[in-house]
Design a protein around this motif. Structure first.
Motif, PDB file in Angstrom:
ATOM      1  N   MET A  36      -6.364  -0.249   1.019  1.00  0.00           N
ATOM      2  CA  MET A  36      -5.637  -0.354   2.279  1.00  0.00           C
ATOM      3  C   MET A  36      -5.894  -1.688   2.972  1.00  0.00           C
ATOM      4  O   MET A  36      -5.011  -2.261   3.598  1.00  0.00           O
ATOM      5  CB  MET A  36      -6.024   0.805   3.210  1.00  0.00           C
ATOM      6  CG  MET A  36      -5.418   2.143   2.815  1.00  0.00           C
ATOM      7  SD  MET A  36      -5.548   3.372   4.134  1.00  0.00           S
ATOM      8  CE  MET A  36      -7.308   3.704   4.110  1.00  0.00           C
ATOM      9  N   GLN A  37      -7.114  -2.187   2.855  1.00  0.00           N
ATOM     10  CA  GLN A  37      -7.487  -3.434   3.530  1.00  0.00           C
ATOM     11  C   GLN A  37      -6.992  -4.684   2.798  1.00  0.00           C
ATOM     12  O   GLN A  37      -6.637  -5.678   3.416  1.00  0.00           O
ATOM     13  CB  GLN A  37      -9.004  -3.508   3.689  1.00  0.00           C
ATOM     14  CG  GLN A  37      -9.555  -2.493   4.683  1.00  0.00           C
ATOM     15  CD  GLN A  37     -11.074  -2.544   4.758  1.00  0.00           C
ATOM     16  OE1 GLN A  37     -11.720  -3.314   4.067  1.00  0.00           O
ATOM     17  NE2 GLN A  37     -11.639  -1.697   5.606  1.00  0.00           N
ATOM     18  N   THR A  38      -6.969  -4.618   1.466  1.00  0.00           N
ATOM     19  CA  THR A  38      -6.681  -5.822   0.681  1.00  0.00           C
ATOM     20  C   THR A  38      -5.329  -5.813  -0.015  1.00  0.00           C
ATOM     21  O   THR A  38      -4.873  -6.864  -0.480  1.00  0.00           O
ATOM     22  CB  THR A  38      -7.758  -6.005  -0.399  1.00  0.00           C
ATOM     23  OG1 THR A  38      -7.657  -4.926  -1.352  1.00  0.00           O
ATOM     24  CG2 THR A  38      -9.156  -6.026   0.212  1.00  0.00           C
ATOM     25  N   SER A  39      -4.701  -4.650  -0.136  1.00  0.00           N
ATOM     26  CA  SER A  39      -3.456  -4.471  -0.900  1.00  0.00           C
ATOM     27  C   SER A  39      -3.650  -4.761  -2.388  1.00  0.00           C
ATOM     28  O   SER A  39      -2.682  -4.928  -3.124  1.00  0.00           O
ATOM     29  CB  SER A  39      -2.329  -5.369  -0.348  1.00  0.00           C
ATOM     30  OG  SER A  39      -2.000  -4.987   0.963  1.00  0.00           O
ATOM     31  N   GLN A  40      -4.907  -4.844  -2.838  1.00  0.00           N
ATOM     32  CA  GLN A  40      -5.211  -5.062  -4.248  1.00  0.00           C
ATOM     33  C   GLN A  40      -5.490  -3.709  -4.906  1.00  0.00           C
ATOM     34  O   GLN A  40      -6.494  -3.052  -4.618  1.00  0.00           O
ATOM     35  CB  GLN A  40      -6.425  -5.980  -4.409  1.00  0.00           C
ATOM     36  CG  GLN A  40      -6.207  -7.382  -3.874  1.00  0.00           C
ATOM     37  CD  GLN A  40      -5.135  -8.131  -4.668  1.00  0.00           C
ATOM     38  OE1 GLN A  40      -5.085  -8.088  -5.893  1.00  0.00           O
ATOM     39  NE2 GLN A  40      -4.268  -8.832  -3.940  1.00  0.00           N
ATOM     40  N   LEU A  41      -4.576  -3.294  -5.764  1.00  0.00           N
ATOM     41  CA  LEU A  41      -4.678  -1.998  -6.422  1.00  0.00           C
ATOM     42  C   LEU A  41      -5.468  -2.122  -7.715  1.00  0.00           C
ATOM     43  O   LEU A  41      -5.191  -2.984  -8.545  1.00  0.00           O
ATOM     44  CB  LEU A  41      -3.278  -1.462  -6.732  1.00  0.00           C
ATOM     45  CG  LEU A  41      -3.173  -0.098  -7.407  1.00  0.00           C
ATOM     46  CD1 LEU A  41      -3.641   1.011  -6.470  1.00  0.00           C
ATOM     47  CD2 LEU A  41      -1.731   0.162  -7.848  1.00  0.00           C
ATOM     48  N   THR A  42      -6.473  -1.270  -7.917  1.00  0.00           N
ATOM     49  CA  THR A  42      -7.264  -1.257  -9.144  1.00  0.00           C
ATOM     50  C   THR A  42      -7.414   0.180  -9.633  1.00  0.00           C
ATOM     51  O   THR A  42      -7.072   1.140  -8.924  1.00  0.00           O
ATOM     52  CB  THR A  42      -8.673  -1.852  -8.916  1.00  0.00           C
ATOM     53  OG1 THR A  42      -9.466  -0.899  -8.171  1.00  0.00           O
ATOM     54  CG2 THR A  42      -8.608  -3.170  -8.162  1.00  0.00           C
ATOM     55  N   VAL A  78       0.840  -1.196   0.000  1.00  0.00           N
ATOM     56  CA  VAL A  78       0.000   0.000   0.000  1.00  0.00           C
ATOM     57  C   VAL A  78       0.872   1.241   0.000  1.00  0.00           C
ATOM     58  O   VAL A  78       1.791   1.383   0.813  1.00  0.00           O
ATOM     59  CB  VAL A  78      -0.939   0.016   1.222  1.00  0.00           C
ATOM     60  CG1 VAL A  78      -1.721   1.324   1.282  1.00  0.00           C
ATOM     61  CG2 VAL A  78      -1.889  -1.177   1.170  1.00  0.00           C
ATOM     62  N   GLN A  79       0.599   2.120  -0.948  1.00  0.00           N
ATOM     63  CA  GLN A  79       1.345   3.374  -1.047  1.00  0.00           C
ATOM     64  C   GLN A  79       0.388   4.468  -1.494  1.00  0.00           C
ATOM     65  O   GLN A  79      -0.498   4.248  -2.317  1.00  0.00           O
ATOM     66  CB  GLN A  79       2.495   3.240  -2.054  1.00  0.00           C
ATOM     67  CG  GLN A  79       3.382   4.471  -2.124  1.00  0.00           C
ATOM     68  CD  GLN A  79       4.599   4.256  -3.022  1.00  0.00           C
ATOM     69  OE1 GLN A  79       4.987   3.123  -3.296  1.00  0.00           O
ATOM     70  NE2 GLN A  79       5.211   5.336  -3.475  1.00  0.00           N
ATOM     71  N   GLY A  80       0.560   5.639  -0.948  1.00  0.00           N
ATOM     72  CA  GLY A  80      -0.298   6.756  -1.290  1.00  0.00           C
ATOM     73  C   GLY A  80      -0.236   7.792  -0.190  1.00  0.00           C
ATOM     74  O   GLY A  80       0.715   7.833   0.583  1.00  0.00           O
ATOM     75  N   THR A  81      -1.265   8.628  -0.107  1.00  0.00           N
ATOM     76  CA  THR A  81      -1.279   9.721   0.859  1.00  0.00           C
ATOM     77  C   THR A  81      -2.522   9.637   1.720  1.00  0.00           C
ATOM     78  O   THR A  81      -3.639   9.526   1.190  1.00  0.00           O
ATOM     79  CB  THR A  81      -1.233  11.082   0.130  1.00  0.00           C
ATOM     80  OG1 THR A  81      -0.063  11.134  -0.697  1.00  0.00           O
ATOM     81  CG2 THR A  81      -1.188  12.228   1.130  1.00  0.00           C
ATOM     82  N   LEU A  82      -2.335   9.678   3.038  1.00  0.00           N
ATOM     83  CA  LEU A  82      -3.468   9.622   3.951  1.00  0.00           C
ATOM     84  C   LEU A  82      -4.467  10.731   3.633  1.00  0.00           C
ATOM     85  O   LEU A  82      -4.090  11.868   3.348  1.00  0.00           O
ATOM     86  CB  LEU A  82      -2.988   9.763   5.399  1.00  0.00           C
ATOM     87  CG  LEU A  82      -2.242   8.560   5.986  1.00  0.00           C
ATOM     88  CD1 LEU A  82      -1.779   8.882   7.406  1.00  0.00           C
ATOM     89  CD2 LEU A  82      -3.116   7.315   5.973  1.00  0.00           C
ATOM     90  N   GLY A  83      -5.720  10.392   3.699  1.00  0.00           N
ATOM     91  CA  GLY A  83      -6.766  11.340   3.345  1.00  0.00           C
ATOM     92  C   GLY A  83      -7.305  11.085   1.955  1.00  0.00           C
ATOM     93  O   GLY A  83      -8.452  11.401   1.654  1.00  0.00           O
ATOM     94  N   TYR A  84      -6.452  10.492   1.097  1.00  0.00           N
ATOM     95  CA  TYR A  84      -6.831  10.189  -0.281  1.00  0.00           C
ATOM     96  C   TYR A  84      -6.869   8.684  -0.553  1.00  0.00           C
ATOM     97  O   TYR A  84      -7.408   8.251  -1.567  1.00  0.00           O
ATOM     98  CB  TYR A  84      -5.833  10.808  -1.263  1.00  0.00           C
ATOM     99  CG  TYR A  84      -5.714  12.309  -1.201  1.00  0.00           C
ATOM    100  CD1 TYR A  84      -6.520  13.126  -1.991  1.00  0.00           C
ATOM    101  CD2 TYR A  84      -4.790  12.918  -0.361  1.00  0.00           C
ATOM    102  CE1 TYR A  84      -6.396  14.512  -1.943  1.00  0.00           C
ATOM    103  CE2 TYR A  84      -4.663  14.295  -0.297  1.00  0.00           C
ATOM    104  CZ  TYR A  84      -5.469  15.085  -1.089  1.00  0.00           C
ATOM    105  OH  TYR A  84      -5.350  16.441  -1.034  1.00  0.00           O
TER     106      TYR A  84
END
Length: 279
Positions: free
Chosen positions: A157-163, A145-151
């Motif tokens: 975040m729960q699954t680590s599956q990016l779509t 998981v990578q990104g910015t909190l709030g967005y």
């Protein structure tokens, strides 16, 4: 290097307009009077070089990041028409990444500071340091998981599956920022209101939309249009990715709203009809 130092007054901190994972972005002034965005790397390891290149926006004419609208003195000067255009231009870029690129690309860090604006408020999406290519036979990819909190997309975040729908969620937050002039995450707000997404959805579901809209645009006479955009944002923020619209659908809806003459949306009584909630 010497030219870049001169353009940024030796990387003057007052000229900082944004920050990526591998470098600081400065507003620069070239000798031919062009205003550009210049990213100065802070690479510590050679292995990070490729990521910095992916993240870099190059030097192109840009004046400030989208976060510019947070300033109260600025927010009142940016019309609803301009905000709607910024939103549409952003989704066009993201839709291209998802649907028109030779290999689909998920940006993975859609946020206001990664949307740069020129002096005419033309939007351009930047910072691809976190982006991921999606194999043609895949609809999702497993990743840290990578990104910015709030967005960040809660499902990701729960699954680590990016779509692709992860970008849609993040854009939903950006859309709320556009209509409220509030930050996605702020510890200056009460605890229950620190996450703009949760704060907005709570008011929206209880037909209190106009209590959270930026006051200036709420008084421009585009009541029904504002409700449509708020409804679109709420759909982008649905917890399940499969329930969110595609970025192409989001673009289509925003362009449709832009093409409708303002006068046809005028609704003199903001309380005369309930806001339709489809969350």
């Amino acid at each position: 290097m010497e030219e870049l130092k001169k353009a940024t007054n030796n990387y003057d901190e007052t000229l900082i307009i944004g920050q990526g994972g591998f470098g600081m972005v400065y507003r620069g002034f070239l000798l031919d009077n062009r205003i550009v965005a210049i990213k100065k790397s802070k690479i510590a390891e050679e292995s990070q070089i490729e990521q910095f290149i992916n993240e870099s926006t190059n030097s192109y004419p840009m004046v400030h990041s989208f976060e510019y609208i947070y300033h109260e003195s600025i927010a009142s000067t940016i019309s609803w028409e301009t905000r709607l255009r910024i939103a549409a231009e952003t989704t066009k870029a993201l839709s291209y990444l998802h649907s028109a690129a030779s290999l689909p690309i998920i940006h993975r860090d859609v946020k206001s500071s990664n949307i740069l604006l020129d002096s005419n408020y033309t939007a351009e999406v930047s910072d691809f340091g976190a982006s991921k290519l999606v194999p043609l036979d895949h609809t999702q990819i497993a990743t840290l998981v990578q990104g910015t909190l709030g967005y960040l997309d809660p499902e990701y975040m729960q699954t680590s599956q990016l779509t692709e729908k992860s970008d849609v969620y993040s854009f939903g937050v950006v859309l709320i920022e556009l209509i409220t002039s509030e930050k996605a995450l702020s510890f200056d707000r009460p605890e229950r209101e620190r996450s703009l997404a949760s704060y907005f959805l709570s008011f929206f579901k209880n037909n209190r939309l106009f209590e959270v809209l930026e006051k200036h645009i709420a008084s421009e006479g585009n009541v029904k249009q504002l409700k449509e955009v708020a409804n679109l944002a709420s759909r982008c923020l649905r917890l399940k990715g499969e329930d969110r619209p595609t970025m192409r659908d989001v673009t289509s809806e925003l362009e449709g709203l832009r093409n409708i003459k303002k006068n046809s949306w005028v609704d003199g009584d903001s309380n005369s009809e309930e806001t339709e909630v489809t969350c």
